[in-house]
Design a protein around this motif. Structure first.
Motif, PDB file in Angstrom:
ATOM      1  N   SER A  27     -13.503 -20.894 -42.873  1.00 14.43           N
ATOM      2  CA  SER A  27     -14.327 -21.279 -44.013  1.00 14.43           C
ATOM      3  C   SER A  27     -15.365 -20.185 -44.228  1.00 14.43           C
ATOM      4  N   ARG A  28     -16.038 -20.200 -45.386  1.00 15.86           N
ATOM      5  CA  ARG A  28     -17.049 -19.167 -45.655  1.00 15.86           C
ATOM      6  C   ARG A  28     -18.096 -19.125 -44.541  1.00 15.86           C
ATOM      7  N   ILE A  29     -18.597 -20.328 -44.193  1.00 19.90           N
ATOM      8  CA  ILE A  29     -19.668 -20.381 -43.214  1.00 19.90           C
ATOM      9  C   ILE A  29     -19.183 -19.900 -41.858  1.00 19.90           C
ATOM     10  N   ARG A  30     -17.972 -20.330 -41.514  1.00 24.73           N
ATOM     11  CA  ARG A  30     -17.449 -19.925 -40.220  1.00 24.73           C
ATOM     12  C   ARG A  30     -17.194 -18.414 -40.177  1.00 24.73           C
ATOM     13  N   SER A  31     -16.699 -17.869 -41.281  1.00 25.83           N
ATOM     14  CA  SER A  31     -16.454 -16.428 -41.279  1.00 25.83           C
ATOM     15  C   SER A  31     -17.788 -15.677 -41.208  1.00 25.83           C
ATOM     16  N   PHE A  32     -18.821 -16.231 -41.835  1.00 25.40           N
ATOM     17  CA  PHE A  32     -20.136 -15.598 -41.744  1.00 25.40           C
ATOM     18  C   PHE A  32     -20.643 -15.620 -40.303  1.00 25.40           C
ATOM     19  N   LEU A  33     -20.500 -16.781 -39.663  1.00 24.95           N
ATOM     20  CA  LEU A  33     -21.065 -16.916 -38.319  1.00 24.95           C
ATOM     21  C   LEU A  33     -20.246 -16.175 -37.271  1.00 24.95           C
ATOM     22  N   SER A  34     -18.910 -16.245 -37.354  1.00 24.27           N
ATOM     23  CA  SER A  34     -18.165 -15.690 -36.221  1.00 24.27           C
ATOM     24  C   SER A  34     -17.547 -14.329 -36.519  1.00 24.27           C
ATOM     25  N   ILE A  35     -17.519 -13.904 -37.762  1.00 27.02           N
ATOM     26  CA  ILE A  35     -16.997 -12.559 -38.037  1.00 27.02           C
ATOM     27  C   ILE A  35     -18.128 -11.635 -38.494  1.00 27.02           C
ATOM     28  N   VAL A  36     -18.880 -12.072 -39.502  1.00 27.67           N
ATOM     29  CA  VAL A  36     -19.889 -11.175 -40.090  1.00 27.67           C
ATOM     30  C   VAL A  36     -21.064 -10.947 -39.144  1.00 27.67           C
ATOM     31  N   MET A  37     -21.597 -12.042 -38.592  1.00 23.27           N
ATOM     32  CA  MET A  37     -22.794 -11.894 -37.763  1.00 23.27           C
ATOM     33  C   MET A  37     -22.570 -10.966 -36.562  1.00 23.27           C
ATOM     34  N   PRO A  38     -21.457 -11.118 -35.822  1.00 23.11           N
ATOM     35  CA  PRO A  38     -21.271 -10.166 -34.722  1.00 23.11           C
ATOM     36  C   PRO A  38     -21.167  -8.722 -35.198  1.00 23.11           C
ATOM     37  N   LEU A  39     -20.519  -8.516 -36.342  1.00 27.71           N
ATOM     38  CA  LEU A  39     -20.408  -7.145 -36.850  1.00 27.71           C
ATOM     39  C   LEU A  39     -21.763  -6.628 -37.308  1.00 27.71           C
ATOM     40  N   ALA A  40     -22.605  -7.548 -37.764  1.00 29.19           N
ATOM     41  CA  ALA A  40     -23.898  -7.137 -38.304  1.00 29.19           C
ATOM     42  C   ALA A  40     -24.956  -7.021 -37.215  1.00 29.19           C
ATOM     43  N   LYS A  55     -15.673  -5.276 -46.716  1.00 29.02           N
ATOM     44  CA  LYS A  55     -15.436  -6.654 -47.106  1.00 29.02           C
ATOM     45  C   LYS A  55     -14.142  -7.190 -46.518  1.00 29.02           C
ATOM     46  N   GLN A  56     -13.266  -6.272 -46.118  1.00 27.28           N
ATOM     47  CA  GLN A  56     -11.928  -6.692 -45.709  1.00 27.28           C
ATOM     48  C   GLN A  56     -11.922  -7.651 -44.525  1.00 27.28           C
ATOM     49  N   TYR A  57     -12.912  -7.488 -43.622  1.00 30.78           N
ATOM     50  CA  TYR A  57     -12.933  -8.385 -42.462  1.00 30.78           C
ATOM     51  C   TYR A  57     -13.094  -9.827 -42.905  1.00 30.78           C
ATOM     52  N   GLU A  58     -14.007 -10.020 -43.880  1.00 31.44           N
ATOM     53  CA  GLU A  58     -14.220 -11.386 -44.346  1.00 31.44           C
ATOM     54  C   GLU A  58     -13.004 -11.895 -45.093  1.00 31.44           C
ATOM     55  N   GLU A  59     -12.359 -11.001 -45.848  1.00 30.51           N
ATOM     56  CA  GLU A  59     -11.173 -11.434 -46.584  1.00 30.51           C
ATOM     57  C   GLU A  59     -10.063 -11.801 -45.612  1.00 30.51           C
ATOM     58  N   ALA A  60      -9.900 -10.979 -44.572  1.00 33.84           N
ATOM     59  CA  ALA A  60      -8.896 -11.303 -43.559  1.00 33.84           C
ATOM     60  C   ALA A  60      -9.217 -12.653 -42.939  1.00 33.84           C
ATOM     61  N   ALA A  61     -10.505 -12.905 -42.708  1.00 31.35           N
ATOM     62  CA  ALA A  61     -10.894 -14.179 -42.106  1.00 31.35           C
ATOM     63  C   ALA A  61     -10.565 -15.335 -43.044  1.00 31.35           C
ATOM     64  N   LEU A  62     -10.807 -15.140 -44.347  1.00 27.80           N
ATOM     65  CA  LEU A  62     -10.483 -16.196 -45.307  1.00 27.80           C
ATOM     66  C   LEU A  62      -8.989 -16.482 -45.295  1.00 27.80           C
ATOM     67  N   VAL A  63      -8.183 -15.401 -45.280  1.00 24.89           N
ATOM     68  CA  VAL A  63      -6.731 -15.583 -45.254  1.00 24.89           C
ATOM     69  C   VAL A  63      -6.310 -16.273 -43.955  1.00 24.89           C
ATOM     70  N   ALA A 109     -29.708 -12.252 -47.382  1.00 27.27           N
ATOM     71  CA  ALA A 109     -29.246 -10.900 -47.678  1.00 27.27           C
ATOM     72  C   ALA A 109     -27.730 -10.872 -47.840  1.00 27.27           C
ATOM     73  N   TYR A 110     -27.043 -11.677 -47.041  1.00 29.02           N
ATOM     74  CA  TYR A 110     -25.588 -11.710 -47.112  1.00 29.02           C
ATOM     75  C   TYR A 110     -25.131 -12.188 -48.483  1.00 29.02           C
ATOM     76  N   ILE A 111     -25.764 -13.246 -48.953  1.00 27.31           N
ATOM     77  CA  ILE A 111     -25.382 -13.779 -50.269  1.00 27.31           C
ATOM     78  C   ILE A 111     -25.718 -12.763 -51.362  1.00 27.31           C
ATOM     79  N   ILE A 112     -26.881 -12.117 -51.241  1.00 28.48           N
ATOM     80  CA  ILE A 112     -27.232 -11.110 -52.247  1.00 28.48           C
ATOM     81  C   ILE A 112     -26.197  -9.998 -52.268  1.00 28.48           C
ATOM     82  N   ALA A 113     -25.802  -9.545 -51.076  1.00 24.91           N
ATOM     83  CA  ALA A 113     -24.860  -8.430 -51.010  1.00 24.91           C
ATOM     84  C   ALA A 113     -23.481  -8.829 -51.524  1.00 24.91           C
TER      85      ALA A 113
END
Lengths: 539, 352
Positions: free
Chosen positions: A427-440, A415-423, A344-348
């Motif tokens: 990495s994409r995977i790390r931002s998904f696991l440690s930023i996106v997943m807790p928020l989700a 989306k800004q949280y992930e962008e901040a994480a990238l900056v 779902a994350y990739i689709i979104a």
């Protein structure tokens, strides 16, 4: 050789379409009325919501069973109620009326879904628009007819299509109401039940498969419309905070409608509330009274003596099934989340609309389409009657739905949280696991609950993948679940091998089925609202 | 302002260069060949109305968007193939994008811990920078529990802690109220002076851009209209877009006819213009009320504290002027005024 003469084919198509479209149309109408009532009120919102939401807590299997007793000629409680207000007794499950009775149960069970989706649509009307409407002097009818419902059109359409899809694919209700097994009467058989009987009762797999494909084609019509409505909806633009501009009618043009509309709404919802509440009341009443009170003339409608030993005894009897279903549901939930959340994350985020479309379309296909193929595979793998068989097949239904709702959830996550994480150097995977997943997490919890509920009250697959159909042993072994346990008590079942006509046990098993759903859906109500329908009105 | 010195901070300023950047979103072309050069250590603003592409340009520099063609250099290195993480940039987002589930301390240290810096060292650096930015007491709280001004400083701290080569800010003050914005602006300028990092600042507020920047790029619909120091931009706007976008209250734009060296309806100190019709811009602050060759009727007054904006009607045209002292003037009265040459911009000549 066909179970049904060719001439009956038209009748079955008619039954199927009537049931699906009728259920969708009536339940959307009632659901919209309740949604308007709740949306327009300041107080008692929760209480009214709970009523409209109540049937959702009773799984299809349990509600079908309880309706079977309600419809019972003579001993059922509806007829005396009708007679008390001067109406004739009705043979609800007789040949001429059973299709309408079936549709009525379908409506009863579908009101919550319609209510939830439409209420979400109405509540996403921006507060300012609502306030502007009231400053402009709009009253109830003016506001809902010219502002709120036009804005929530997408929600109404989504509700209608979803319920129609579920109606085409519904196995539990027509299966149980037509006597759980054997040859379903042609006057109420839907295509799904017909296909099932061909495949597993008459041993005519090709004919059953043809019927399954036919119903898949039928369901594809609303399915593709739903894909179109959901996937091609213009992407929300984050910056565009512009309010939708509804075409306001001149104030006063329909002023005369306001008062009658309000009365009609309140009276209508009050009557429908009785329709919603009575079967639930009956379920509780029958489960906790001595069975000697079940077959009396006239039927006893009030609690006279309350006992709990039959209920507890049924729980003890059903213990293997409860454990089985619990383990399977937990495993299915875990598999679903692990696979669906990243998808779902990739689709979104990558805008993979085609993939989302495929998910929604898969969701819209009736489970009867898959059942024979899976049954053959499981026979080949020697997995019939194992937990594994159910654990690896049920995600087929939970994943598309969860991907869909989680996509909505991720879309609403900035989306800004992930962008901040990238900056920051993630990495994409790390931002998904440690930023996106807790928020989700709230979305994941809701999705997990949905998957659990789905799996908990699935009937068709446990029925097919447990032992051989129609050879129920008792006590149950292998992969029998709470749903297959409950239908053992179907009074009309031709396959039942245990003592029939034990309403107390029937109702008790219905309550066992309902309990986890009740708990989870109370917890998840807010999440479900958000997941099923988000956006559409905005942008 | 306490002295801002931050251990281990040496000016790691790198210039930024954009070469022929084009960017399309579907059918919409946002940029078609944008070139821009930003010197090491300068505070550079991208300013323009909303939709001008300034944020998109910043995101291309950050690597959050990828251009369709053209190159981005940070220092001497082309960074086009690098993701945001590899460009060594710091960025402050418009609504800060502080991770709501992490404490302020975890937010500030996250760029270091993700690189594998020892937790001890990261915490030490974070404490130091938080102290400098005046948010030392908030470290244990979560972003939702601190004020908007504090959130903004946390975002600054998170962006600064890894000593970025380039520091990017996307309208970082737009969520602050007017008072706070004023001090935040000064604060940013001090921090930038002290740390000496190349800073690119996006804003739609032209007065903010002029007041803090070393140089400014004026952007409108995906084009850079002018690059220059605030003074150059203000005094010698390159085109009508820049001239009208800069200045508050905005430029008075009018049609002037020159014949035989005299201009009508306004008598302006214009020299060397051939006879004909012109579009002229006159800065409100260059109108000197009291005496002069022009006469107009005062139609309205807008009191603005230190000064007053006077609306003047002249030959069917309405002009704004700024006056320090309006005592003795009243609505409907005729006012004499002259125009200072520095405030007059010829925007274009019109048909013969």
């Amino acid at each position: 050789m066909s179970l049904f003469a060719q001439a009956d084919f038209g009748r079955i198509v008619y039954n199927t379409v009537f049931f699906a479209v009728g259920t969708a149309a009536v339940s959307v109408f009632i659901g919209a009325a309740f949604a308007i009532l709740v949306d327009s009120r300041r107080r008692a919102k929760r209480a009214i919501s709970l009523i409209a939401y109540l049937p959702y807590m009773i799984p299809f299997t349990a509600s079908a069973l309880i309706w079977v007793t309600l419809f019972n000629p003579g001993y059922g409680p509806i007829d005396p109620l009708l007679q008390s207000i001067g109406l004739p007794a009705i043979d609800w499950l007789g040949p001429s009326l059973q299709l309408y009775s079936l549709t009525m149960v379908g409506v009863w069970a579908s009101i919550p879904l319609a209510f939830l989706i439409i209420l979400a649509g109405l509540s996403s009307v921006p507060k300012q628009v609502k306030e502007a409407a009231s400053v402009d002097g709009m009253e109830m009818w003016d506001y809902y007819s010219s502002v709120a419902l036009p804005l929530a059109k997408g929600a109404v359409i989504t509700a209608f299509l979803m319920i129609m899809i579920l109606g085409f694919g519904n196995f539990d209700l027509p299966y149980i109401l037509s006597g759980a097994g054997g040859v379903p009467p042609v006057t109420m058989a839907t295509m799904v039940v017909y296909a099932y009987a061909e495949m597993f009762y008459a041993n005519l797999a090709p004919q059953g498969l043809a019927a399954a494909i036919f119903v898949a084609l039928l369901a594809s019509i609303p399915g593709l419309l739903l894909v179109r409505a959901t996937v091609s909806a213009p992407k929300k633009e984050r910056r565009a905070s512009r309010l939708p501009r509804p075409s306001f009618r001149l104030p006063g043009s329909r002023r005369a409608f306001n008062a009658p509309f309000r009365y009609a709404l309140y009276i209508g919802c009050a009557l429908v509330s009785l329709f919603i509440l009575f079967p639930v009341y009956w379920l509780g009443l029958v489960a906790f009274r001595p069975q000697s009170l079940d077959y009396l003339l006239p039927p006893v409608l009030y609690p006279t003596k309350i006992i709990t030993d039959v209920f507890l005894q049924t729980v003890a009897q059903a213990f293997p099934e409860i454990v089985t279903t619990f383990v399977i549901s937990c495993a299915v939930t875990a598999i679903t989340i692990i696979l669906a959340a990243p998808a779902a994350y990739i689709i979104a985020r990558e805008g993979k609309r085609l993939l989302l479309g495929i998910m929604i379309y898969t969701f819209s296909l009736p489970s009867i389409v898959f059942v024979y193929g899976i049954f053959s595979m499981m026979v080949g793998l020697r997995l019939i009657n194992t937990w594994t068989a159910l654990i690896i097949t049920e995600p087929l239904f939970t994943i598309p739905f969860v991907v869909w709702t989680m996509t909505n959830f991720y879309n609403s996550l900035p989306k800004q949280y992930e962008e901040a994480a990238l900056v920051d150097g993630y990495s994409r995977i790390r931002s998904f696991l440690s930023i996106v997943m807790p928020l989700a997490r709230p979305g994941l919890i809701a999705a997990g609950m949905v998957a659990f509920i789905f799996s908990w009250h699935l009937l068709l697959f446990p029925l097919v993948l447990s032992q051989t159909p129609f050879s129920f042993t008792f006590p149950p072994v292998g992969s029998n679940t709470v749903t297959t346990f409950a239908i053992l008590f179907d009074p009309d079942s031709t396959g039942g091998t245990i003592s029939n006509n034990v309403w107390t046990q029937l109702a008790s098993s219905g309550i066992i089925l309902a309990i986890p759903v009740i708990i989870l859906s109370i917890v998840a109500q807010g999440y479900l609202l958000r997941g099923l329908y988000s956006g559409g009105v905005k942008g | 302002m306490p002295a801002l010195s931050f251990s281990g901070t040496e000016a790691r300023a790198s210039g930024v260069k954009l070469e022929d950047i084009t960017k399309r979103f579907g059918k919409l072309t946002v940029f078609d060949g944008v070139n821009l050069e930003i010197s090491p250590g300068e505070l550079f603003s991208l300013v323009g109305p909303s939709g001008s592409g300034k944020t998109t340009l910043l995101r291309i520099i950050a690597g959050l968007e990828v251009q369709d063609s053209g190159r981005v250099y940070i220092g001497a290195k082309a960074v086009d193939a690098l993701g945001p993480a590899k460009r060594n940039i710091g960025m402050v987002f418009q609504d800060y994008a502080l991770y709501p589930n992490k404490t302020v301390m975890e937010n500030i240290t996250s760029p270091l811990t993700v690189k594998g810096t020892k937790k001890q060292d990261a915490v030490r650096d974070a404490k130091e920078i938080a102290g400098l930015l005046g948010i030392g007491e908030t470290l244990d709280r979560r972003p939702g529990q601190i004020s908007g001004g504090q959130q903004q400083r946390v975002a600054l701290a998170r962006a600064l802690i890894k000593h970025p080569d380039v520091f990017l800010l996307d309208e970082p003050f737009s969520n602050l109220d007017a008072q706070l914005r004023f001090s935040a602006r000064k604060f940013l300028k001090d921090v930038q002076r002290e740390f000496g990092m190349t800073t690119i600042y996006v804003t739609h507020d032209q007065s903010e851009a002029l007041s803090i920047s070393d140089r400014v790029a004026i952007m409108g619909s995906g084009r850079i209209h002018q690059v220059g120091t605030p003074k150059e931009i203000y005094a010698t706007p390159a085109d009508e877009f820049t001239a009208t976008f800069i200045g508050s209250p905005p430029l008075n734009v009018m049609h002037i006819t020159i014949s035989g060296g005299a201009s009508t309806p306004l008598s302006l100190p214009l020299e060397g213009l051939a006879d004909g019709n012109y579009r002229i811009g006159v800065r409100p602050e260059s109108l000197v009320l009291g005496s002069g060759p022009n006469e107009a009727v005062a139609t309205a007054f807008e009191y603005a504290g230190r000064e007053t904006i006077v609306y003047l009607g002249i030959g069917g045209v309405e002009m704004r002027a700024i006056a320090r002292d309006v005592s003795g003037m009243s609505t409907g009265q005729t006012v004499k005024f002259s125009v200072q040459p520095s405030g007059v911009h010829v925007l274009g000549k019109e048909g013969a």
